[in-house]
Scaffold this motif. Structure first.
Motif, mmCIF file in Angstrom:
data_model
loop_
_atom_site.group_PDB
_atom_site.id
_atom_site.type_symbol
_atom_site.label_atom_id
_atom_site.label_comp_id
_atom_site.label_asym_id
_atom_site.label_seq_id
_atom_site.Cartn_x
_atom_site.Cartn_y
_atom_site.Cartn_z
ATOM 1 N N SER A 12 93.375 5.065 -59.444
ATOM 2 C CA SER A 12 92.357 5.961 -59.449
ATOM 3 C C SER A 12 91.211 4.527 -58.499
ATOM 4 C CB SER A 12 92.021 5.574 -61.026
ATOM 5 O OG SER A 12 92.592 6.881 -61.848
ATOM 6 N N ARG A 111 81.366 11.492 -60.594
ATOM 7 C CA ARG A 111 82.406 11.208 -60.699
ATOM 8 C C ARG A 111 83.250 10.499 -60.902
ATOM 9 N NH1 ARG A 111 85.387 9.729 -54.949
ATOM 10 N NH2 ARG A 111 87.697 10.686 -55.220
ATOM 11 N N SER A 114 89.138 8.951 -63.897
ATOM 12 C CA SER A 114 89.497 8.600 -64.665
ATOM 13 C C SER A 114 89.687 8.339 -66.813
ATOM 14 C CB SER A 114 90.943 7.719 -64.929
ATOM 15 O OG SER A 114 90.570 6.090 -65.129
ATOM 16 N N THR A 133 86.941 19.054 -73.920
ATOM 17 C CA THR A 133 87.373 20.254 -72.356
ATOM 18 C C THR A 133 86.756 20.615 -71.346
ATOM 19 O OG1 THR A 133 85.195 21.132 -73.388
ATOM 20 C CG2 THR A 133 86.949 22.494 -74.043
ATOM 21 N N THR A 134 86.091 19.662 -70.547
ATOM 22 C CA THR A 134 84.935 19.254 -69.754
ATOM 23 C C THR A 134 86.219 18.635 -68.944
ATOM 24 O OG1 THR A 134 83.113 19.002 -70.602
ATOM 25 C CG2 THR A 134 83.429 18.354 -68.076
ATOM 26 N N LEU A 136 89.113 18.434 -69.697
ATOM 27 C CA LEU A 136 90.910 19.112 -68.901
ATOM 28 C C LEU A 136 89.974 20.920 -67.929
ATOM 29 C CD1 LEU A 136 93.227 19.664 -70.532
ATOM 30 C CD2 LEU A 136 92.339 21.297 -71.404
ATOM 31 N N ASP A 137 88.443 20.797 -68.289
ATOM 32 C CA ASP A 137 88.401 21.610 -66.609
ATOM 33 C C ASP A 137 87.912 20.919 -65.432
ATOM 34 O OD1 ASP A 137 88.277 23.649 -69.135
ATOM 35 O OD2 ASP A 137 86.261 23.527 -69.042
ATOM 36 N N ASP A 138 87.824 19.998 -65.678
ATOM 37 C CA ASP A 138 87.441 19.506 -64.327
ATOM 38 C C ASP A 138 88.824 18.341 -63.933
ATOM 39 O OD1 ASP A 138 85.064 19.877 -64.630
ATOM 40 O OD2 ASP A 138 84.156 18.134 -64.937
ATOM 41 N N ASN A 139 90.001 18.298 -64.716
ATOM 42 C CA ASN A 139 91.559 17.511 -63.753
ATOM 43 C C ASN A 139 91.067 16.555 -63.741
ATOM 44 O OD1 ASN A 139 93.784 19.091 -63.617
ATOM 45 N ND2 ASN A 139 93.551 19.352 -61.941
ATOM 46 N N ILE A 140 90.406 16.034 -65.286
ATOM 47 C CA ILE A 140 90.422 14.492 -65.335
ATOM 48 C C ILE A 140 90.999 13.438 -65.470
ATOM 49 C CG2 ILE A 140 89.010 12.080 -65.723
ATOM 50 C CD1 ILE A 140 86.174 14.356 -65.394
ATOM 51 N N PRO A 141 92.361 12.786 -65.654
ATOM 52 C CA PRO A 141 93.322 12.024 -65.539
ATOM 53 C C PRO A 141 92.837 11.460 -66.849
ATOM 54 C CG PRO A 141 93.728 11.361 -63.177
ATOM 55 C CD PRO A 141 91.885 11.999 -63.491
ATOM 56 N N TYR A 142 93.302 11.676 -68.147
ATOM 57 C CA TYR A 142 92.725 10.952 -69.475
ATOM 58 C C TYR A 142 94.171 10.572 -70.308
ATOM 59 C CZ TYR A 142 92.062 11.866 -74.375
ATOM 60 O OH TYR A 142 91.861 12.226 -75.805
#
Ligand SMILES: [Zn+2]
Length: 304
Positions: A12, A111, A114, A133-134, A136-142
């Motif tokens: 990242s 932006r 991670s 959910t944000t 998840l929706d934004d596809n951010i590595p978590y």
């Protein structure tokens, strides 16, 4: 797991847009404990311009519903002022409102590459759910963050996660404030020979657990961001005796309802001769390290 996480973060960071500055701070680590009121909102800027945001401060006061959050009013404006458009790593130490709420504004306006989440016992709150959910929706590595995780910013700055413990539920599984606080993520920031300890809202049970897990030399730090806003149940005499910080920083709100910081905690800090800064009195507090020495300045003018 640890290797996957380190790899994820390294990737990242390599992909991030570096907002390097050419001023005199360019080879320095800066950690700003923002004046977010009664909560925590911390921005770490590494020497090469990598950015870690740890917590985002509270929402509006209960008697001012609909007003904007500390994220909108303080954290995002600070990031913009610094020319930061990319957050390499966002950290939530624990899911209490005074830490998670302001992060929503950061997620919506920056932006974020991670996210690390210290949460052990999830809280069924609206803001924590929106946080998840944000992401998840934004596809951010978590990923969850636990003792043993290392964030390597690839420019001499590393962050070791010291708590929560990697397994088990040593502080219980209930939703009480003290249980949630004790599972808070704690970090030791390392740059050269300097050490800065960020205690989140860790209370004495978590401090005792870290004292058992680590030797005293490892926990010694130049600066301590005290646990849980300077409450009586954090920054125990045993903890302070081992950490022995030259500087202490307390993040708390003016006229807060909790009486933070507690007088006993302030007395314990003065007993070890820590020079103590408070965001309610000093405004934003900035910790600066050149890798061999640390200085602390505050928005309202004190420094050391
Ligand atoms: Zn808190």
């Amino acid at each position: 797991m640890k290797r996957i996480l380190s790899c994820l973060i390294a990737i990242s960071i390599a992909a991030s847009l570096c907002s390097c500055s050419s001023d005199s701070n360019s080879r320095k680590l800066r950690i700003t404990v923002l004046d977010v009121g009664q909560g925590d909102g911390i921005v770490l800027q590494s020497p090469s311009g990598h950015v870690v945001v740890i917590d985002g401060g509270p929402g509006p006061k209960e008697d001012e519903p609909g007003k904007s959050t500390a994220g909108d009013e303080v954290v995002v404006p600070f990031l913009q002022h610094e020319g930061i458009g990319t957050v390499d790593v966002m950290v939530l130490t624990h899911p209490h409102e005074d830490h998670v709420t302001g992060l929503l504004a950061v997620l919506h306006s920056e932006r974020v590459l991670s996210v690390l989440d210290g949460t052990v016992v999830p809280l069924p709150t609206e803001h924590y759910k929106e946080f998840l959910t944000t992401i998840l929706d934004d596809n951010i590595p978590y990923r969850k963050v636990r003792r043993g995780t290392e964030i390597n910013l690839q420019d001499g700055v590393t962050l070791d996660c010291l708590s929560p413990p990697p397994t088990g539920l040593p502080f219980g599984a209930d939703l009480s404030n003290s249980t949630i606080n004790n599972y808070s993520a704690v970090f030791r920031v390392n740059y050269g020979s300097t050490r800065i300890l960020l205690d989140g809202d860790a209370q004495q049970e978590a401090e005792d657990n870290m004292l058992n897990a680590y030797g005293p030399g490892f926990l010694k730090a130049d600066v301590l961001k005290t646990g849980h806003h300077g409450s009586r149940n954090a920054s125990s005499a045993e903890w302070l005796d081992v950490v022995r910080p030259t500087f202490a920083v307390i993040s708390c709100g003016r006229h807060n309802l909790f009486g933070h910081p507690n007088k006993e905690t302030l007395d314990r800090l003065s007993a070890i001769r820590a020079r103590t800064f408070r965001t309610d009195q000093d405004g934003a507090v900035t910790i600066i390290s050149d890798g061999s020495s640390v200085s602390v300045t505050s928005f309202l003018g004190r420094g050391g």
